[in-house]
Design an enzyme around this catalytic site. Structure first.
Site: not given
Ligand SMILES: *Cc1c(COP(=O)(O)O)cnc(C)c1O
Length: 561
Positions: A347, A382
């Site tokens: 991720d 977003r």
């Molecule tokens: C910000 C983030 C997300 C998800 O973001 P959403 O607010 O759902 O768009 C997922 N994984 C990580 C590591 C993040 O920092």
């Protein structure tokens, strides 16, 4: 030199004459956008053609003629990048070129003689724009007014919502935003996101939709997919997830069954809600085994991670975090996944922009799946996205639709495509490297004032300050004091935090937004000094007031796009 010209019925004769004169000049191409006859017609239709050619940078100059020139100017000036001026004298033409950088000349056929009109045209196209700072600054303000003019229709339609947009815009203008997960989109991104593409239902994928009429959105989504694959060197891309959490959900749904095991970074050590928090779907559906950073170094210990993975035998090993200031060794994680026989998922929501810009090694060659948001360091709208190896493409796509989402947000997908193009072209060249440089300078400035930095520094776009250890205050109180001083950060847990997640021992500081505004090392030293000034005594209101004034001035000098 390319010139586009049009008129209404009142300007047809003068137009023909000017085309003849202009075409006699050396190296000029004149494109006549009509009309040909003197039959009554509507000036906005013709102004639009010329204005669009200027907005699209397809011509250097535009000329519009009606009886007074005024209606034409009104119509043309509604388009971005167009600066249309009605000129009745040669002097006016020279001045508006020099000062305003006018690019469309509007003439009144009833106001100037044909011979004098030709003189005005010559003066207009031969006068260079004055590039001095003061005029350049004023011209930039003409364009930047688009931030408000783009939403000005709301003022009458929905004053309450208009007020919220104004407030956000004002906040962006006057505050130093150091929230590590935020950024500013380009105007082009906002335009795509606010476009009529939002009107279309497009369940399915390009070429395989459930509804008719999907040709325009198919093109937008195909461009987004192709650009994403090119930008990250991925075999397959799904650009439909509405957010980063949905992107993660799609990968889980595509690969494992409820109750199976995911190994992910502990939430309080920098992991994300959607990596298995008990309050999140991920923690409710799957068996989550968290891994941690080393207590002494506050960095990932890959040997310990390998040992744990071999014991746990997870179905998915998930790497990536929301608050980890160090580089992640994806090659090493691939080796661990191969030994443990599990899927490698990364991720990269936070670092996607650093990966795109080459300031952080890419996980894409190693991971089976890479998920991301498009709005953090990447700086787009977003939203979310998943990249994967070709062999998982089908499973992934059906997990997103029909598995968990209905119609995709094609306007947002178009904005994602715009963002990817910015990375593939010149717009973001050097940005990722500057984000990291800024972060390191900002971090060192705070560190040199005696503050303990988690892991001793940063390799990426964010760092964590241990305010509890250094000053005995919570992250909550530190963030509130900085907020009062016009510097926006967030409270954040740090590894092995002794405070609750609502108070925390740390603050998280990121440099993606300030770098997008064009700030560099010199500004980071100022901001770092202000942060330390405020944190030195979080109850000192006069310091907060002083910093707010100074930070506000700095912010105004670096307008957000
Ligand atoms: C910000 C983030 C997300 C998800 O973001 P959403 O607010 O759902 O768009 C997922 N994984 C990580 C590591 C993040 O920092």
């Amino acid at each position: 030199m390319k010139i586009t010209i049009a008129s209404d019925h009142g300007g047809v004769e003068l137009k023909s004459m000017l085309i003849a004169t202009l075409s006699a000049g050396f190296g000029r191409t004149v494109l006549d956008f009509g009309p040909v006859s003197k039959d009554s017609c509507d000036y906005p239709d013709y102004a639009l053609k010329v204005a669009m050619s200027i907005s699209a940078h397809e011509a250097d100059f535009g000329i519009l003629i009606c009886r007074s020139g005024i209606g034409m100017a009104m119509a043309a000036n509604r388009f971005q990048g167009v600066r249309a001026a009605v000129c009745q004298t040669v002097d006016a033409a020279v001045t508006t070129r020099q000062h305003n950088g006018a690019n469309v000349l509007c003439l009144g056929a009833d106001v100037v003689s044909p011979a004098y009109a030709a003189e005005i045209v010559e003066a207009f196209i031969s006068t260079p724009v004055d590039t001095s700072e003061r005029h350049a600054r004023r011209r930039a303000k003409l364009e930047r007014a688009g931030r408000l003019s783009d939403v000005s229709g709301l003022a009458a339609e929905d004053p309450e919502i208009y007020a919220t947009v104004l407030a956000q815009s004002r906040q962006e203008d006057t505050e130093i935003n150091l929230i590590a997960s935020e950024n500013f989109t380009s105007r082009a991104c906002r335009e795509a996101a606010g476009s009529v593409l939002m009107n279309k239902y497009a369940e399915g994928y390009p070429g395989k939709r459930w509804y008719s009429g999907c040709i325009p959105v198919d093109s937008a989504e195909t461009l987004a997919i192709e650009r994403a694959k090119k930008l990250f060197g991925a075999e397959h891309a799904n650009v439909q997830p509405h957010c980063g959490s949905a992107a993660n959900m799609a990968v889980y749904f595509a690969t494992i069954k409820p109750g199976e095991t995911i190994m992910s970074m502990a939430l309080d050590q920098g992991g994300h809600l959607s990596h298995g928090s008990p309050v999140n779907f991920s923690g409710k559906i799957y068996n989550i085994v968290p891994y941690t950073v080393d207590k002494a170094t506050e960095r990932l210990d890959y040997d310990a991670l390998e040992k744990q993975a071999l014991e746990v035998k997870p179905k998915i090993l998930l790497a990536g975090a929301s608050a980890y200031p160090r580089m992640i060794d994806f090659k090493r994680i691939r080796e661990i996944c191969d030994k443990a026989g599990c899927i490698m998922m990364v991720d990269m929501a936070h670092i996607a922009g650093l990966v795109a810009g080459g300031a952080h090694p890419s996980p894409v060659p190693y991971a089976d799946f890479v998920t991301t948001t498009t709005h953090k360091t990447l700086g787009g709208p977003r939203g979310g996205m998943v990249l994967c190896k070709a062999k998982y493409a089908k499973a992934l796509d059906s997990a997103v639709f029909p598995g968990m989402q209905g119609g995709p947000l094609e306007n947002i997908i178009a904005a994602k495509a715009v963002c990817f193009k910015e990375w593939l072209g010149e717009a973001k060249r050097g940005y990722a490297q500057q984000v990291v440089k800024n972060c390191q300078v900002l971090c060192r400035t705070v560190q040199d004032r005696g503050y303990r930095i988690v892991s001793g520094g940063t390799d990426n776009h964010l760092f964590l300050v241990d305010v509890k250890y250094t000053k005995g205050v919570t992250g909550k109180d530190a963030a509130a004091a900085l907020d009062a001083a016009g510097i926006v950060v967030n409270k954040n847990t740090i590894p092995y935090d002794t405070e609750s997640p609502f108070k925390t021992s740390g603050i998280r500081v990121g440099t993606a937004s300030v770098t997008t505004r064009g700030m560099r090392e010199a500004e980071m030293i100022k901001i770092g000094t202000w942060i330390a000034d405020v944190l030195d005594d979080v109850s000192n209101l006069s310091v907060q007031a002083r910093v707010k004034r100074e930070a506000g001035e700095l912010a105004l000098g670096f307008p957000a796009p």
